[in-house]
Design an enzyme around this catalytic site. Structure first.
Site, mmCIF file in Angstrom:
data_model
loop_
_atom_site.group_PDB
_atom_site.id
_atom_site.type_symbol
_atom_site.label_atom_id
_atom_site.label_comp_id
_atom_site.label_asym_id
_atom_site.label_seq_id
_atom_site.Cartn_x
_atom_site.Cartn_y
_atom_site.Cartn_z
ATOM 1 N N GLY A 1 -1.843 33.899 24.019
ATOM 2 C CA GLY A 1 -2.039 32.628 23.319
ATOM 3 C C GLY A 1 -0.759 31.803 23.346
ATOM 4 N N ARG B 1 -5.138 34.595 29.909
ATOM 5 C CA ARG B 1 -5.402 36.014 29.665
ATOM 6 C C ARG B 1 -5.953 36.524 30.996
ATOM 7 N NH1 ARG B 1 -4.516 36.281 24.002
ATOM 8 N NH2 ARG B 1 -5.201 34.386 22.983
ATOM 9 N N ASP C 1 1.927 40.940 21.835
ATOM 10 C CA ASP C 1 1.990 42.377 22.126
ATOM 11 C C ASP C 1 1.232 42.743 23.401
ATOM 12 O OD1 ASP C 1 -0.450 41.942 20.824
ATOM 13 O OD2 ASP C 1 -0.564 44.040 20.181
ATOM 14 N N THR D 1 4.251 34.176 19.801
ATOM 15 C CA THR D 1 2.886 34.171 19.262
ATOM 16 C C THR D 1 2.931 33.651 17.833
ATOM 17 O OG1 THR D 1 1.056 35.574 18.491
ATOM 18 C CG2 THR D 1 3.166 36.659 18.743
ATOM 19 N N ASP E 1 1.074 34.563 15.553
ATOM 20 C CA ASP E 1 0.509 35.566 14.632
ATOM 21 C C ASP E 1 1.545 36.351 13.820
ATOM 22 O OD1 ASP E 1 -1.882 34.792 15.740
ATOM 23 O OD2 ASP E 1 -2.002 36.496 17.116
ATOM 24 N N ASP F 1 2.734 39.222 14.456
ATOM 25 C CA ASP F 1 2.123 40.553 14.322
ATOM 26 C C ASP F 1 2.922 41.663 15.000
ATOM 27 O OD1 ASP F 1 1.661 39.613 16.862
ATOM 28 O OD2 ASP F 1 -0.472 40.102 16.904
ATOM 29 N N MET G 1 -5.372 31.263 11.205
ATOM 30 C CA MET G 1 -5.402 32.226 12.313
ATOM 31 C C MET G 1 -4.556 33.464 12.000
ATOM 32 S SD MET G 1 -5.336 29.929 15.736
ATOM 33 C CE MET G 1 -6.863 29.387 16.487
ATOM 34 N N GLY G 2 -4.268 34.256 13.017
ATOM 35 C CA GLY G 2 -3.447 35.455 12.844
ATOM 36 C C GLY G 2 -4.064 36.704 13.433
ATOM 37 N N ARG G 3 -5.229 36.567 14.013
ATOM 38 C CA ARG G 3 -5.986 37.718 14.552
ATOM 39 C C ARG G 3 -6.096 38.806 13.500
ATOM 40 N NH1 ARG G 3 -4.318 38.691 20.763
ATOM 41 N NH2 ARG G 3 -6.510 38.817 21.237
ATOM 42 N N GLY H 1 1.337 27.163 -2.639
ATOM 43 C CA GLY H 1 0.888 27.282 -4.026
ATOM 44 C C GLY H 1 -0.573 27.670 -4.141
ATOM 45 N N ALA H 2 -1.116 28.253 -3.059
ATOM 46 C CA ALA H 2 -2.516 28.721 -3.122
ATOM 47 C C ALA H 2 -2.636 29.778 -4.216
ATOM 48 C CB ALA H 2 -2.934 29.287 -1.774
ATOM 49 N N LYS I 1 -6.010 24.255 -14.916
ATOM 50 C CA LYS I 1 -6.002 23.921 -13.479
ATOM 51 C C LYS I 1 -7.300 23.203 -13.102
ATOM 52 C CE LYS I 1 -3.345 25.565 -10.045
ATOM 53 N NZ LYS I 1 -2.425 26.593 -9.612
ATOM 54 N N GLN J 1 -3.342 24.700 14.597
ATOM 55 C CA GLN J 1 -2.203 25.574 14.269
ATOM 56 C C GLN J 1 -1.359 25.950 15.485
ATOM 57 O OE1 GLN J 1 -3.707 29.020 11.414
ATOM 58 N NE2 GLN J 1 -5.339 27.815 12.285
ATOM 59 N N ARG J 2 -1.969 25.911 16.647
ATOM 60 C CA ARG J 2 -1.248 26.367 17.836
ATOM 61 C C ARG J 2 -0.478 25.238 18.514
ATOM 62 N NH1 ARG J 2 -4.674 30.934 19.933
ATOM 63 N NH2 ARG J 2 -4.546 30.056 22.004
HETATM 64 P P1 ATP Z 1 -1.370 36.611 21.392
HETATM 65 O O1 ATP Z 1 -0.819 37.546 20.363
HETATM 66 O O2 ATP Z 1 -0.914 35.219 21.184
HETATM 67 O O3 ATP Z 1 -2.841 36.704 21.598
HETATM 68 P P2 ATP Z 1 -0.892 38.425 23.560
HETATM 69 O O4 ATP Z 1 0.207 38.514 24.548
HETATM 70 O O5 ATP Z 1 -1.044 39.564 22.600
HETATM 71 O O6 ATP Z 1 -0.728 37.042 22.803
HETATM 72 P P3 ATP Z 1 -3.231 39.265 25.029
HETATM 73 O O7 ATP Z 1 -4.444 38.507 25.453
HETATM 74 O O8 ATP Z 1 -3.428 40.481 24.213
HETATM 75 O O9 ATP Z 1 -2.274 38.212 24.321
HETATM 76 O O10 ATP Z 1 -2.426 39.715 26.343
HETATM 77 C C1 ATP Z 1 -2.065 38.771 27.345
HETATM 78 C C2 ATP Z 1 -2.217 39.363 28.715
HETATM 79 O O11 ATP Z 1 -1.329 40.489 28.870
HETATM 80 C C3 ATP Z 1 -3.588 39.936 29.043
HETATM 81 O O12 ATP Z 1 -4.527 38.951 29.399
HETATM 82 C C4 ATP Z 1 -3.255 40.873 30.193
HETATM 83 O O13 ATP Z 1 -3.112 40.144 31.387
HETATM 84 C C5 ATP Z 1 -1.888 41.438 29.782
HETATM 85 N N1 ATP Z 1 -2.082 42.753 29.136
HETATM 86 C C6 ATP Z 1 -2.517 42.992 27.884
HETATM 87 N N2 ATP Z 1 -2.593 44.317 27.624
HETATM 88 C C7 ATP Z 1 -2.199 44.945 28.751
HETATM 89 C C8 ATP Z 1 -2.054 46.314 29.133
HETATM 90 N N3 ATP Z 1 -2.340 47.313 28.310
HETATM 91 N N4 ATP Z 1 -1.620 46.580 30.391
HETATM 92 C C9 ATP Z 1 -1.325 45.564 31.243
HETATM 93 N N5 ATP Z 1 -1.435 44.274 30.939
HETATM 94 C C10 ATP Z 1 -1.865 43.943 29.728
#
Ligand code: ATP
Length: 320
Positions: A11, A72, A103, A126, A128, A130, A170-172, A186-187, A214, A252-253
């Protein structure tokens, strides 16, 4: 190391462009060449890249999105896709790779490192927030500020009509955007995937706040729990107050990155190239206790994100 590759993946997040700029300028400073790979791992597999110059990154520090575009790419999950990616790097004599993403993107980089010996550096990009190894990811601060802007506006209208606003962010699977936006707007209530919600308790808190004078309530819900519409349906069944749903969505993005995100981008990008210049790969960069750090990519992706319960308690105490 004389030639490096750079891609953004997963993302998009505000601050990715500022990080691209920092990587390119630092590399040129050290006399290295940078190849910008378009559309993340898809571009690496399909060999869509170009050499970036000093002026390729002019006028982007303030822009949201990513100049290199992102994607992706399912092929990257397969051995064939990974081999193709490695052969593109070899064809162009690219000795190291900087990956800006979340990640999933780091898992792709880890594969290239572990299975094919390509030195990689991950920059956490990202919204998120996360990733456990770093206090903040690139784009999180801007995304939360965008949420604040919208929540402030919602508060005006909710107070005028004495309503409850349920705002989905958002935030998955991670509740950090909801937590930080909730506490700083202040939510009265946040609903996050890390903590099971109790509708009776939510209604009790709303009623108590109304009894205290309130005239409106804001509930911030993380997308990882459920959508705002579904939550409003449940809540409306147990309260007589009028409830409205708002989903902030992709707004947000986007947008110009905040000062905090631009600063992180400058520091992350600079650090990533300095590591590769010194022949160090297989690392991710991050920030911990206000210090820029780097750590092993394999270790970083295996860490489980922890929720900040202390901040959650703070919100419970001060939002009433
Ligand atoms: P966001 O947190 O913003 O969604 P992200 O990097 O976690 O970002 P993903 O869609 O999970 O987003 O991963 C991005 C790309 O990384 C995937 O489309 C894929 O090409 C590659 N990828 C993800 N996991 C693996 C894996 N286990 N092995 C190899 N490539 C991977």
């Amino acid at each position: 190391m004389k030639r490096i590759g750079l891609l953004t993946s997963g993302g998009d997040a505000p601050g990715m462009n500022a990080a691209i700029r920092a990587v390119v300028r630092t590399a040129i400073y050290y006399g290295m060449e940078v190849y910008g790979i378009e559309r993340g791992y898809a571009g690496l597999i399909e060999d869509t890249m170009y050499e970036m110059q000093m002026r390729s990154v002019s006028d982007i520090v303030q822009r949201g999105g990513t100049k290199l575009r992102t994607a992706r790419c399912l092929e990257m999950l397969t051995a064939d896709g990974q081999k193709q990616a490695v052969s593109t790097l070899e064809k162009h004599g690219i000795e190291g790779l900087v990956v800006i993403g979340g990640d999933g993107s780091f898992r792709g980089a880890k594969c290239l490192t572990e299975n094919y010996g390509i030195p990689t550096i991950g920059i956490p990009g990202t919204i998120d927030n996360d990733l456990e190894y770093t206090d903040y990811t690139l784009g999180f601060d801007t995304a939360v500020n965008t949420c604040l802007d919208i929540i402030n506006k919602l508060r005006d209208t909710m107070t005028s009509h004495e309503r409850i606003s349920v705002v989905e962010v958002m935030g998955r699977h991670c509740g950090d955007i909801a937590l930080y936006a909730g506490i700083t707007s202040g939510a009265e209530i946040i609903v996050v995937p890390e903590i099971a919600y109790d509708m009776e308790d939510i209604v009790m808190r709303i009623n108590r706040s109304r009894a205290n004078g309130k005239r409106s309530n804001i509930i911030v819900i993380a997308e990882g729990v459920m959508g705002a519409d579904a939550f409003v349906k449940q809540l409306q069944e147990v309260t007589t107050y009028s409830v409205r749903a708002t989903t902030i969505g992709h707004i947000q993005r986007g947008g110009s990155p905040s000062m905090a995100d631009r600063m992180l981008a400058a520091q992350f990008g600079n650090k990533a190239v300095r590591l590769l210049k010194d022949g160090i790969g297989n690392r991710v960069v991050g920030i911990r206790k206000n210090e820029i750090i780097d750590m092993d990519i394999i270790e970083a992706v295996s860490m489980k994100k922890k929720f900040n319960y202390e901040l959650y308690e703070t919100l419970q105490m001060i939002s009433m």
